[in-house]
Scaffold this active site. Sequence first.
Site, PDB file in Angstrom:
ATOM      1  N   LYS A   1      64.497  49.930   3.114  1.00  0.00           N
ATOM      2  CA  LYS A   1      63.036  49.797   3.172  1.00  0.00           C
ATOM      3  C   LYS A   1      62.536  49.872   4.611  1.00  0.00           C
ATOM      4  O   LYS A   1      63.034  49.130   5.468  1.00  0.00           O
ATOM      5  CB  LYS A   1      62.643  48.444   2.544  1.00  0.00           C
TER       6      LYS A   1
ATOM      7  N   LYS B   1      61.857  29.362   5.233  1.00  0.00           N
ATOM      8  CA  LYS B   1      61.254  28.987   6.529  1.00  0.00           C
ATOM      9  C   LYS B   1      61.901  27.722   7.098  1.00  0.00           C
ATOM     10  O   LYS B   1      62.061  27.598   8.309  1.00  0.00           O
ATOM     11  CB  LYS B   1      59.741  28.764   6.383  1.00  0.00           C
TER      12      LYS B   1
ATOM     13  N   LYS C   1      58.784  46.659   9.604  1.00  0.00           N
ATOM     14  CA  LYS C   1      58.788  46.389  11.051  1.00  0.00           C
ATOM     15  C   LYS C   1      59.625  45.164  11.389  1.00  0.00           C
ATOM     16  O   LYS C   1      59.977  44.954  12.542  1.00  0.00           O
ATOM     17  CB  LYS C   1      57.378  46.292  11.617  1.00  0.00           C
TER      18      LYS C   1
HETATM   19  P1  ADP Z   1      56.674  44.972   6.794  1.00  0.00           P
HETATM   20  O1  ADP Z   1      57.846  44.790   5.867  1.00  0.00           O
HETATM   21  O2  ADP Z   1      56.842  46.122   7.718  1.00  0.00           O
HETATM   22  O3  ADP Z   1      56.278  43.699   7.504  1.00  0.00           O
HETATM   23  P2  ADP Z   1      54.527  44.380   5.081  1.00  0.00           P
HETATM   24  O4  ADP Z   1      55.305  43.350   4.345  1.00  0.00           O
HETATM   25  O5  ADP Z   1      53.429  43.923   5.992  1.00  0.00           O
HETATM   26  O6  ADP Z   1      55.476  45.365   5.852  1.00  0.00           O
HETATM   27  O7  ADP Z   1      53.900  45.384   4.011  1.00  0.00           O
HETATM   28  C1  ADP Z   1      52.707  45.166   3.322  1.00  0.00           C
HETATM   29  C2  ADP Z   1      52.739  45.947   2.023  1.00  0.00           C
HETATM   30  O8  ADP Z   1      53.024  47.339   2.276  1.00  0.00           O
HETATM   31  C3  ADP Z   1      53.837  45.493   1.061  1.00  0.00           C
HETATM   32  O9  ADP Z   1      53.411  44.492   0.188  1.00  0.00           O
HETATM   33  C4  ADP Z   1      54.171  46.756   0.279  1.00  0.00           C
HETATM   34  O10 ADP Z   1      53.240  46.942  -0.790  1.00  0.00           O
HETATM   35  C5  ADP Z   1      53.909  47.865   1.283  1.00  0.00           C
HETATM   36  N1  ADP Z   1      55.156  48.295   1.922  1.00  0.00           N
HETATM   37  C6  ADP Z   1      55.661  47.868   3.106  1.00  0.00           C
HETATM   38  N2  ADP Z   1      56.782  48.518   3.431  1.00  0.00           N
HETATM   39  C7  ADP Z   1      57.012  49.386   2.424  1.00  0.00           C
HETATM   40  C8  ADP Z   1      58.030  50.378   2.174  1.00  0.00           C
HETATM   41  N3  ADP Z   1      59.011  50.609   3.034  1.00  0.00           N
HETATM   42  N4  ADP Z   1      57.954  51.085   1.040  1.00  0.00           N
HETATM   43  C9  ADP Z   1      56.945  50.884   0.175  1.00  0.00           C
HETATM   44  N5  ADP Z   1      55.971  49.982   0.341  1.00  0.00           N
HETATM   45  C10 ADP Z   1      55.980  49.249   1.452  1.00  0.00           C
END
Ligand code: ADP
Length: 331
Positions: free
Chosen positions: A194, A111, A197
């Site tokens: 992966k 950060k 968003k």
């Molecule tokens: P993003 O990366 O879209 O911001 P988050 O970090 O908010 O998603 O995701 C919250 C939780 O959802 C993660 O801790 C993980 O357990 C699960 N998760 C998110 N993206 C994936 C993915 N592509 N495959 C598997 N699990 C995921």
Amino acid sequence: MEIILSGIRPTGNLHLGNYFGALKNFVKLQHENKCFFFIADYHSLTTHPTPADLQGNVKNVLVEYIAAGLDPEVATLYIQSDVKEVCELYLLLNMNAYVGELQRVASFKEKIRSQPDNVNAGLLTYPTLMAADILMHRAAKVPVGKDQEQHLEMSRNFANRFNNLYKVDLFPIPIAYNFGNDLVKVPGLDGSTKMSKSNSEASVIYLCDSPEDIRKKVMRAVSDSGPTIPNQEKPQAISNLFDLMKTLSSQDAFDYFNEQYDKCTIRYGDMKKQITEDAIKFTAPFREKILELSSNNEYLHKVATMGAEKARESASKTLSQVREIIGIKSI
Ligand code: ADP
Ligand code: TRP
């Protein structure tokens, strides 16, 4: 019965990665364990969302958690800021957290690099707030992705430090819970490994996406001009499409396109049509439930109130013990 706790920052809608990677397992876990699922709205304030975005995103996550199958009557489903006990435990744990160790946390260092104009104290003490979330319910297992493992390690440090300092056995030491064989990683439509968003909106399929949104995103997913040598290894973007099929489509459909690939006769347009169709079929019931719940504010309020009550009951038990141990007593 084990205590399992999971927190998510409200940063938007939930996508297939969130569902297959976490939510689907939570739905199962809630019946076999004492589960706390909460929306970490305090944590998201480190990035200064607008009030409208914050409120909207908290509602989105609550709605989508319920739509995905979390049962507020079975698990404790709550919003972090409804449970003020977390603030007091955060303050008390901070007395025991050293600036040096907080500064060494990788996410904090990142950060400093990525947002040098907003290195606030909330960012520095992010792991202490997370520890308060976990320790106030004496959670034993915390499902977290790789990026949160160091934060969880800090929670363990704080728990051990408190137990040792006051010679008590109050806090269980929380460990990461990864779903064993049920661990699934959903790939992105943009060729990244992966679905996330933070890559790009176009690379994720949301549970609330309309059929038209899904069609557009899948048809634009990264592919290539096709294999030229039989049985050749799949490049990342192509193996992503196959992985998506594995999660969404039938085995027959997967086998069919896999064979076409191996024979160099694959038509990615057809494969994408199949993925589109299956993704629409899969998300339709979620989308329907999401739309229905979103307009039922009375029900959502009831759920949030009930969750807050259950969470406060659990948190206040721990907090009164912490106060007593520390020596905070009413005179
Ligand atoms: P993003 O990366 O879209 O911001 P988050 O970090 O908010 O998603 O995701 C919250 C939780 O959802 C993660 O801790 C993980 O357990 C699960 N998760 C998110 N993206 C994936 C993915 N592509 N495959 C598997 N699990 C995921
Ligand atoms: N920091 C977590 C994230 O960004 C969210 C979170 C806050 C959390 N408190 C938690 C996760 C407690 C697990 C336990 O994803």
